[in-house]
Design a protein around this motif. Sequence first.
Motif, PDB file in Angstrom:
ATOM      1  N   SER A  62       0.875  -1.298   0.078  1.00 39.50           N
ATOM      2  CA  SER A  62      -0.013   0.042  -0.023  1.00 39.50           C
ATOM      3  C   SER A  62       0.991   1.337  -0.148  1.00 39.50           C
ATOM      4  N   MET A  63       2.084   1.113   0.219  1.00 40.48           N
ATOM      5  CA  MET A  63       2.974   2.287   0.149  1.00 40.48           C
ATOM      6  C   MET A  63       3.679   2.351  -1.090  1.00 40.48           C
ATOM      7  N   PRO A  64       3.718   3.690  -1.688  1.00 37.17           N
ATOM      8  CA  PRO A  64       4.051   3.908  -2.826  1.00 37.17           C
ATOM      9  C   PRO A  64       5.740   3.556  -2.766  1.00 37.17           C
ATOM     10  N   SER A  65       6.483   3.309  -3.961  1.00 35.25           N
ATOM     11  CA  SER A  65       7.938   3.080  -4.158  1.00 35.25           C
ATOM     12  C   SER A  65       8.387   4.365  -4.295  1.00 35.25           C
ATOM     13  N   CYS A  66       9.317   4.612  -3.600  1.00 39.81           N
ATOM     14  CA  CYS A  66       9.982   6.071  -3.403  1.00 39.81           C
ATOM     15  C   CYS A  66      11.488   6.047  -3.414  1.00 39.81           C
ATOM     16  N   ILE A  67      12.318   7.225  -3.718  1.00 36.84           N
ATOM     17  CA  ILE A  67      13.424   7.513  -3.809  1.00 36.84           C
ATOM     18  C   ILE A  67      13.884   8.496  -2.637  1.00 36.84           C
ATOM     19  N   LEU A  68      14.600   8.059  -1.680  1.00 32.58           N
ATOM     20  CA  LEU A  68      15.050   8.915  -0.625  1.00 32.58           C
ATOM     21  C   LEU A  68      16.349   9.690  -0.770  1.00 32.58           C
ATOM     22  N   LYS A  69      16.550  10.904  -0.239  1.00 32.08           N
ATOM     23  CA  LYS A  69      17.857  11.375  -0.158  1.00 32.08           C
ATOM     24  C   LYS A  69      18.312  11.672   1.174  1.00 32.08           C
ATOM     25  N   ILE A  70      19.700  11.272   1.380  1.00 27.67           N
ATOM     26  CA  ILE A  70      20.186  11.176   2.711  1.00 27.67           C
ATOM     27  C   ILE A  70      21.361  12.177   2.650  1.00 27.67           C
ATOM     28  N   ASP A  71      21.384  13.360   3.184  1.00 30.76           N
ATOM     29  CA  ASP A  71      22.670  14.208   3.173  1.00 30.76           C
ATOM     30  C   ASP A  71      23.573  13.750   4.227  1.00 30.76           C
ATOM     31  N   GLU A  72      24.914  14.458   3.990  1.00 28.38           N
ATOM     32  CA  GLU A  72      26.095  13.863   5.375  1.00 28.38           C
ATOM     33  C   GLU A  72      25.875  14.148   6.350  1.00 28.38           C
ATOM     34  N   ASN A  73      24.670  14.955   7.004  1.00 25.63           N
ATOM     35  CA  ASN A  73      24.268  15.021   8.078  1.00 25.63           C
ATOM     36  C   ASN A  73      23.225  13.852   8.445  1.00 25.63           C
ATOM     37  N   ARG A  74      23.088  13.098   7.631  1.00 23.51           N
ATOM     38  CA  ARG A  74      21.906  12.021   7.742  1.00 23.51           C
ATOM     39  C   ARG A  74      20.626  12.357   7.980  1.00 23.51           C
ATOM     40  N   ASN A  75      20.301  13.518   7.473  1.00 21.43           N
ATOM     41  CA  ASN A  75      19.021  14.240   7.175  1.00 21.43           C
ATOM     42  C   ASN A  75      18.339  13.323   6.114  1.00 21.43           C
ATOM     43  N   ILE A  76      16.983  12.741   6.320  1.00 19.44           N
ATOM     44  CA  ILE A  76      16.539  11.968   5.443  1.00 19.44           C
ATOM     45  C   ILE A  76      15.179  12.772   4.721  1.00 19.44           C
ATOM     46  N   ARG A  77      14.967  12.728   3.730  1.00 18.13           N
ATOM     47  CA  ARG A  77      13.691  13.118   2.946  1.00 18.13           C
ATOM     48  C   ARG A  77      13.438  12.518   1.688  1.00 18.13           C
ATOM     49  N   LYS A  78      12.177  12.639   1.500  1.00 19.46           N
ATOM     50  CA  LYS A  78      11.679  11.911   0.174  1.00 19.46           C
ATOM     51  C   LYS A  78      12.176  12.876  -1.154  1.00 19.46           C
TER      52      LYS A  78
END
Length: 330
Positions: free
Chosen positions: A40-56
């Motif tokens: 039920s969850m869409p497949s997505c691409i996440l971006k993680i920066d050098e400070n380990r902040n995560i966002r779609k």
Amino acid sequence: MLTPKLFTLLPEDLACTPDGMEVDRQGNLILACPNFADLSMPSCILKIDENRNIRKWFDVPVNPATGEARAMGLAFGPDQDLYIIDNPGWTGREDLVYTGRELRVRMNGDTIEKVTVVADGMEHPNGIRVKGEYMYLTQSTMNKAKTPSGKLMSCVYRFHLDDHDIHCANTLEDKHILCTFITENPLCQYGVDGIVFDREGRLIIGNFGDGSVHRITLDENGDLLSNELWCCDPENLRTTDGMTIDPHGNIYVADFSANAIGRISPEGVITRIAQSPDCDGLDGGLDQPGEPCYWNGKLIISCFDLVVDDQKVNTAHEMPATMSMLDIEP
């Protein structure tokens, strides 16, 4: 052996099954989440920066004919278009088995500018790497291609970066097949998966079920010159999922079934460098590692944590999804 540490817990509203990774020009870690554990969850691409902040970053564009998309392997082209393996057939749904696609996605910041279907109709596309003007991708099963022994055939496809609208038959009639493989292990009939280029430009391919690693030499045009069995050591590497390489030429392999990471030296010597028992990954344990990625002197590992059978250490899927980390350099 090295002790895996927790890299991050993934947001439960975005990810339940992480898989393939790449690093962009800005040094961000790009993560594919097929999210097979909850369709039920869409497949997505996440971006993680050098400070380990995560966002779609974005949701993977669905196939208009099926309404589905499940991203696995990732690779950037020279223009930073993102090539995405879409493999909804991994779910086992009969209506999705031959709907695998290779997508080329052009981004403008956080907005999808253009989506090109490089190829479609694939049974089980999995990993991808780009070199020169071509992309090379593994297809882990080719059940339409019958072998004399009855054992599973799998293959590596090669497409030009600008190819589009290619329909794959999943047989030896597909002219874009670079080379084929047979998986001999009767207990694990699952074919080629992990893929990476070594420092000499040779293509390194893992035959998952056999735990074997092949070395493929290409000519200056990217055509096949040779395909040799390079190394195999079942005591140190049972299965060969995702692969990555460090600046010293060491190749790291996710041993999916054994909850382990193997290292292959440039000379072809395999060493198991980390292993975990069945776990939930919350303390950083290797919870069914799917792919490693060399990033800033560390090995970042996605924990697939989903497949359960008598060949796997993993016994259950747990949330939240986790990613592990190994310090491989001082």
